[in-house]
Design a protein around this motif. Structure first.
Motif, PDB file in Angstrom:
ATOM      1  N   LYS A 106       0.846  -1.214   0.000  1.00 16.08           N
ATOM      2  CA  LYS A 106       0.000   0.000   0.000  1.00 16.08           C
ATOM      3  C   LYS A 106       0.872   1.252   0.000  1.00 16.08           C
ATOM      4  CE  LYS A 106      -3.958  -2.135   2.355  1.00 16.08           C
ATOM      5  NZ  LYS A 106      -4.799  -2.167   3.556  1.00 16.08           N
ATOM      6  N   SER A 135      -9.281 -14.294  11.153  1.00 18.75           N
ATOM      7  CA  SER A 135      -8.196 -15.128  10.616  1.00 18.75           C
ATOM      8  C   SER A 135      -7.119 -14.278   9.939  1.00 18.75           C
ATOM      9  CB  SER A 135      -8.747 -16.135   9.609  1.00 18.75           C
ATOM     10  OG  SER A 135      -9.299 -15.435   8.511  1.00 18.75           O
ATOM     11  N   SER A 149      -3.949 -11.608   9.999  1.00 18.58           N
ATOM     12  CA  SER A 149      -2.790 -11.614  10.878  1.00 18.58           C
ATOM     13  C   SER A 149      -3.080 -10.833  12.166  1.00 18.58           C
ATOM     14  CB  SER A 149      -1.633 -10.994  10.099  1.00 18.58           C
ATOM     15  OG  SER A 149      -0.528 -10.869  10.891  1.00 18.58           O
ATOM     16  N   VAL A 150      -3.698  -9.655  12.023  1.00 19.79           N
ATOM     17  CA  VAL A 150      -4.062  -8.877  13.220  1.00 19.79           C
ATOM     18  C   VAL A 150      -5.127  -9.635  14.014  1.00 19.79           C
ATOM     19  CG1 VAL A 150      -5.064  -6.714  14.057  1.00 19.79           C
ATOM     20  CG2 VAL A 150      -3.570  -6.675  12.044  1.00 19.79           C
ATOM     21  N   SER A 203     -13.817 -17.118   7.475  1.00 22.12           N
ATOM     22  CA  SER A 203     -14.347 -18.166   6.601  1.00 22.12           C
ATOM     23  C   SER A 203     -14.482 -19.469   7.385  1.00 22.12           C
ATOM     24  CB  SER A 203     -13.390 -18.433   5.441  1.00 22.12           C
ATOM     25  OG  SER A 203     -13.390 -17.357   4.560  1.00 22.12           O
ATOM     26  N   ASN A 260     -11.577 -21.642   8.329  1.00 25.57           N
ATOM     27  CA  ASN A 260     -10.679 -21.264   9.426  1.00 25.57           C
ATOM     28  C   ASN A 260     -11.308 -21.439  10.815  1.00 25.57           C
ATOM     29  OD1 ASN A 260      -8.225 -20.485   8.096  1.00 25.57           O
ATOM     30  ND2 ASN A 260      -9.302 -18.693   7.279  1.00 25.57           N
ATOM     31  N   TYR A 280     -18.634 -15.025   7.630  1.00 26.89           N
ATOM     32  CA  TYR A 280     -19.033 -13.703   7.132  1.00 26.89           C
ATOM     33  C   TYR A 280     -19.648 -13.776   5.738  1.00 26.89           C
ATOM     34  CZ  TYR A 280     -14.522 -13.647   4.547  1.00 26.89           C
ATOM     35  OH  TYR A 280     -13.472 -13.937   3.723  1.00 26.89           O
ATOM     36  N   THR A 287     -10.913  -5.744  11.628  1.00 28.85           N
ATOM     37  CA  THR A 287      -9.551  -5.743  11.070  1.00 28.85           C
ATOM     38  C   THR A 287      -9.531  -5.713   9.552  1.00 28.85           C
ATOM     39  OG1 THR A 287      -9.277  -8.131  10.811  1.00 28.85           O
ATOM     40  CG2 THR A 287      -8.853  -7.220  13.021  1.00 28.85           C
ATOM     41  N   CYS A 308      -8.701  -1.174  12.512  1.00 29.61           N
ATOM     42  CA  CYS A 308      -7.354  -0.889  12.011  1.00 29.61           C
ATOM     43  C   CYS A 308      -7.339  -0.765  10.488  1.00 29.61           C
ATOM     44  CB  CYS A 308      -6.362  -1.952  12.485  1.00 29.61           C
ATOM     45  SG  CYS A 308      -6.601  -3.562  11.746  1.00 29.61           S
ATOM     46  N   VAL A 344      -7.234   2.456  15.058  1.00 30.62           N
ATOM     47  CA  VAL A 344      -5.985   1.909  15.601  1.00 30.62           C
ATOM     48  C   VAL A 344      -4.912   2.162  14.559  1.00 30.62           C
ATOM     49  CG1 VAL A 344      -4.838  -0.206  16.367  1.00 30.62           C
ATOM     50  CG2 VAL A 344      -7.298   0.091  16.757  1.00 30.62           C
ATOM     51  N   LEU A 404      -0.813   1.532  14.209  1.00 28.41           N
ATOM     52  CA  LEU A 404       0.545   1.170  14.657  1.00 28.41           C
ATOM     53  C   LEU A 404       1.596   2.042  13.983  1.00 28.41           C
ATOM     54  CD1 LEU A 404       2.329  -1.001  16.189  1.00 28.41           C
ATOM     55  CD2 LEU A 404       2.396  -2.244  14.019  1.00 28.41           C
ATOM     56  N   SER A 460      -4.824 -16.553   3.105  1.00 26.48           N
ATOM     57  CA  SER A 460      -5.903 -16.859   4.050  1.00 26.48           C
ATOM     58  C   SER A 460      -5.331 -17.532   5.290  1.00 26.48           C
ATOM     59  CB  SER A 460      -6.923 -17.791   3.382  1.00 26.48           C
ATOM     60  OG  SER A 460      -7.833 -18.279   4.340  1.00 26.48           O
ATOM     61  N   GLY A 461      -5.449 -16.860   6.417  1.00 26.56           N
ATOM     62  CA  GLY A 461      -5.068 -17.473   7.696  1.00 26.56           C
ATOM     63  C   GLY A 461      -3.588 -17.749   7.843  1.00 26.56           C
TER      64      GLY A 461
HETATM   65  N1  NAP Z   1      -3.870   0.485  11.239  1.00 25.33           N
HETATM   66  C1  NAP Z   1      -2.822  -0.276  11.467  1.00 25.33           C
HETATM   67  O1  NAP Z   1      -1.949   0.070  12.263  1.00 25.33           O
HETATM   68  C2  NAP Z   1      -2.720  -1.581  10.761  1.00 25.33           C
HETATM   69  C3  NAP Z   1      -1.764  -2.524  11.155  1.00 25.33           C
HETATM   70  C4  NAP Z   1      -1.746  -3.762  10.521  1.00 25.33           C
HETATM   71  C5  NAP Z   1      -2.651  -4.023   9.493  1.00 25.33           C
HETATM   72  N2  NAP Z   1      -3.523  -3.067   9.115  1.00 25.33           N
HETATM   73  C6  NAP Z   1      -4.518  -3.313   8.041  1.00 25.33           C
HETATM   74  O2  NAP Z   1      -5.395  -4.302   8.539  1.00 25.33           O
HETATM   75  C7  NAP Z   1      -5.838  -5.135   7.475  1.00 25.33           C
HETATM   76  C8  NAP Z   1      -5.535  -6.576   7.849  1.00 25.33           C
HETATM   77  O3  NAP Z   1      -4.124  -6.776   7.811  1.00 25.33           O
HETATM   78  P1  NAP Z   1      -3.546  -8.246   8.030  1.00 25.33           P
HETATM   79  O4  NAP Z   1      -2.107  -8.247   7.751  1.00 25.33           O
HETATM   80  O5  NAP Z   1      -4.037  -8.757   9.329  1.00 25.33           O
HETATM   81  O6  NAP Z   1      -4.331  -8.959   6.826  1.00 25.33           O
HETATM   82  P2  NAP Z   1      -4.209 -10.409   6.208  1.00 25.33           P
HETATM   83  O7  NAP Z   1      -3.663 -11.355   7.213  1.00 25.33           O
HETATM   84  O8  NAP Z   1      -3.537 -10.332   4.903  1.00 25.33           O
HETATM   85  O9  NAP Z   1      -5.774 -10.685   5.962  1.00 25.33           O
HETATM   86  C9  NAP Z   1      -6.161 -11.818   5.275  1.00 25.33           C
HETATM   87  C10 NAP Z   1      -7.454 -12.324   5.891  1.00 25.33           C
HETATM   88  O10 NAP Z   1      -8.511 -11.415   5.652  1.00 25.33           O
HETATM   89  C11 NAP Z   1      -9.720 -12.140   5.837  1.00 25.33           C
HETATM   90  N3  NAP Z   1     -10.832 -11.459   5.179  1.00 25.33           N
HETATM   91  C12 NAP Z   1     -10.848 -10.948   3.919  1.00 25.33           C
HETATM   92  N4  NAP Z   1     -12.079 -10.377   3.689  1.00 25.33           N
HETATM   93  C13 NAP Z   1     -12.804 -10.519   4.831  1.00 25.33           C
HETATM   94  C14 NAP Z   1     -14.125 -10.122   5.209  1.00 25.33           C
HETATM   95  N5  NAP Z   1     -14.925  -9.463   4.374  1.00 25.33           N
HETATM   96  N6  NAP Z   1     -14.534 -10.407   6.459  1.00 25.33           N
HETATM   97  C15 NAP Z   1     -13.739 -11.078   7.332  1.00 25.33           C
HETATM   98  N7  NAP Z   1     -12.480 -11.494   7.014  1.00 25.33           N
HETATM   99  C16 NAP Z   1     -12.025 -11.213   5.775  1.00 25.33           C
HETATM  100  C17 NAP Z   1      -9.419 -13.478   5.221  1.00 25.33           C
HETATM  101  O11 NAP Z   1     -10.126 -14.373   6.018  1.00 25.33           O
HETATM  102  P3  NAP Z   1     -10.645 -15.839   5.522  1.00 25.33           P
HETATM  103  O12 NAP Z   1      -9.476 -16.463   4.819  1.00 25.33           O
HETATM  104  O13 NAP Z   1     -11.029 -16.523   6.790  1.00 25.33           O
HETATM  105  O14 NAP Z   1     -11.781 -15.567   4.592  1.00 25.33           O
HETATM  106  C18 NAP Z   1      -7.885 -13.643   5.349  1.00 25.33           C
HETATM  107  O15 NAP Z   1      -7.520 -14.617   6.307  1.00 25.33           O
HETATM  108  C19 NAP Z   1      -5.114  -4.626   6.214  1.00 25.33           C
HETATM  109  O16 NAP Z   1      -5.974  -3.719   5.552  1.00 25.33           O
HETATM  110  C20 NAP Z   1      -3.918  -3.895   6.775  1.00 25.33           C
HETATM  111  O17 NAP Z   1      -3.429  -2.889   5.898  1.00 25.33           O
HETATM  112  C21 NAP Z   1      -3.581  -1.857   9.728  1.00 25.33           C
END
Ligand code: NAP
Length: 338
Positions: A47, A166, A168-169, A189, A192, A207, A231, A254, A270, A272, A328-329
């Motif tokens: 991003k 599922s 990472s956060v 999902s 998971n 969801y 998240t 977040c 949130v 970070l 995923s997960g």
């Molecule tokens: N603000 C901050 O400080 C901060 C810090 C870290 C991350 N972030 C943001 O937070 C988001 C998540 O980051 P991440 O690294 O944790 O992501 P990630 O691990 O790449 O997220 C992938 C997961 O998203 C789930 N997912 C996708 N669409 C979904 C929906 N509509 N409802 C529920 N779950 C869904 C999938 O779940 P399933 O496989 O179970 O479908 C998959 O496991 C990103 O946008 C990232 O930029 C922000």
């Protein structure tokens, strides 16, 4: 040193190149210099490249912000004596600033944010996958939602909803809330569900049909959850707002807060990424590090599943996979050493 640097912005992937002429960073008094053993990929990496955000120093610049590495040099501030050269540490480093980039053979990390564990069962690729997810989860739960941190949880704590459990956060949020005794409703999902249960979730909800998910959450035993952590997106935050009790409820987010207001529900963002620039936030996060270390030592806290790739060159494929939403997960981790 060798590093994957961002040369130009405007696209998630094509602005990254492998360079063999990046200077090795030198640690400030408050930092550790690390030889990177593994780094993990986060959505923020592509991003930043795509939208030209959170970049503080001129390009070209190594990106990446999650690391596990060996301490090569300790900054001259001697107030912190818990590290020695050769120790393995891990965690989030910082965004878009010279030295913090973990897509490199060497990087720096603030001493106050470096985690360390005596749990020898955990590998450097696993440890590199922890920082951003765990710390973003912790800021949301303990700061935004004011959950109580405890090794000996009280009974009858309110349910907490994690939407995107599922991710990472999310998967660290599930673990942290569960460790502290809060019953967790994990939205992810169906594939998971077992993973979420293994992390301590009490309830799992799909969801796939969002209205059905809201109804299912609101009719769980004991009524709707008090607070939620979203998240994924603003859409997910709006669904969280409809799912919580609305009696002084908070939705921490977040990845986009509430855009459709609901009575009795407050939205809190949130972020970070302001750490380590923001001193107060950095100080707050650093107070949590000893607790995280202890929970890794005693096995209460576990890294999630990883998708392992080898060598700096594989970062391009990893970022492409991540930016296409194909993860995923699990977390994509790049190992630089056996
Ligand atoms: N603000 C901050 O400080 C901060 C810090 C870290 C991350 N972030 C943001 O937070 C988001 C998540 O980051 P991440 O690294 O944790 O992501 P990630 O691990 O790449 O997220 C992938 C997961 O998203 C789930 N997912 C996708 N669409 C979904 C929906 N509509 N409802 C529920 N779950 C869904 C999938 O779940 P399933 O496989 O179970 O479908 C998959 O496991 C990103 O946008 C990232 O930029 C922000």
């Amino acid at each position: 040193m060798n590093a994957v640097v961002l040369e130009k912005t405007g696209d998630p992937i094509s602005g990254f190149v492998l360079s063999n002429s990046v200077p090795i960073p030198s640690p400030s008094p408050s930092q550790l210099l690390l030889k990177v053993k593994s780094c993990a990929l986060n959505p923020v990496d592509y991003k930043m490249a795509q939208y030209n955000v959170l970049i503080n120093d001129p390009l070209p610049l190594p990106l990446g912000c999650d690391v596990c590495g060996e301490i090569i040099q300790i900054g001259s501030d001697s107030s912190e004596e818990s590290f020695k050269v050769g120790d393995l540490v891990f965690g989030y480093t910082g965004l878009g600033t010279i030295g913090y980039g973990t897509f490199a053979e060497f990087c720096v990390i603030e001493k106050s944010l470096a985690m360390k564990t005596s749990n020898g069962a955990l590998t450097h690729p696993q440890l590199s996958s922890v920082g951003v997810g765990l710390e973003t989860a912790a800021l949301g739960l303990f700061q935004s939602l004011s959950l109580t941190i405890s090794d000996e949880p009280k009974e009858n704590l309110p349910k907490i909803l994690i939407w995107g459990a599922s991710s990472s956060v999310g998967m660290f949020a599930v673990q942290l809330a569960s460790i502290c005794g809060y019953p967790v409703i994990a939205v992810c999902s169906e594939s998971n569900f077992d993973f979420m249960k293994s992390l301590g979730a009490t309830y799992t909800v799909s969801y796939r049909d969002s209205n059905a998910a809201v109804n299912e959450i609101r009719s769980l035993p004991g009524g709707p959850p008090l607070h939620a952590y979203s998240t994924i997106s603003s859409d997910a935050s709006n669904l969280c707002a409809k799912s919580v009790s609305g009696e002084n409820s908070i939705v921490a987010a977040c990845a986009g807060g509430i855009t459709e207001s609901v009575d009795g529900v407050e939205s809190k963002d949130v972020f970070l990424g302001m750490i380590p620039k923001n001193e107060d936030q950095t100080k707050y996060l650093s107070t949590l590090i000893p607790t995280f270390n202890r929970w890794f030592d005693n096995g209460k806290l576990k890294p999630g599943k990883i998708l392992l790739m080898n060598g700096l060159q594989s970062i391009f494929e990893g970022l492409s996979t991540l930016s296409q939403g194909k993860v995923s997960g699990e977390k994509i981790v790049i190992s630089l050493e056996p």
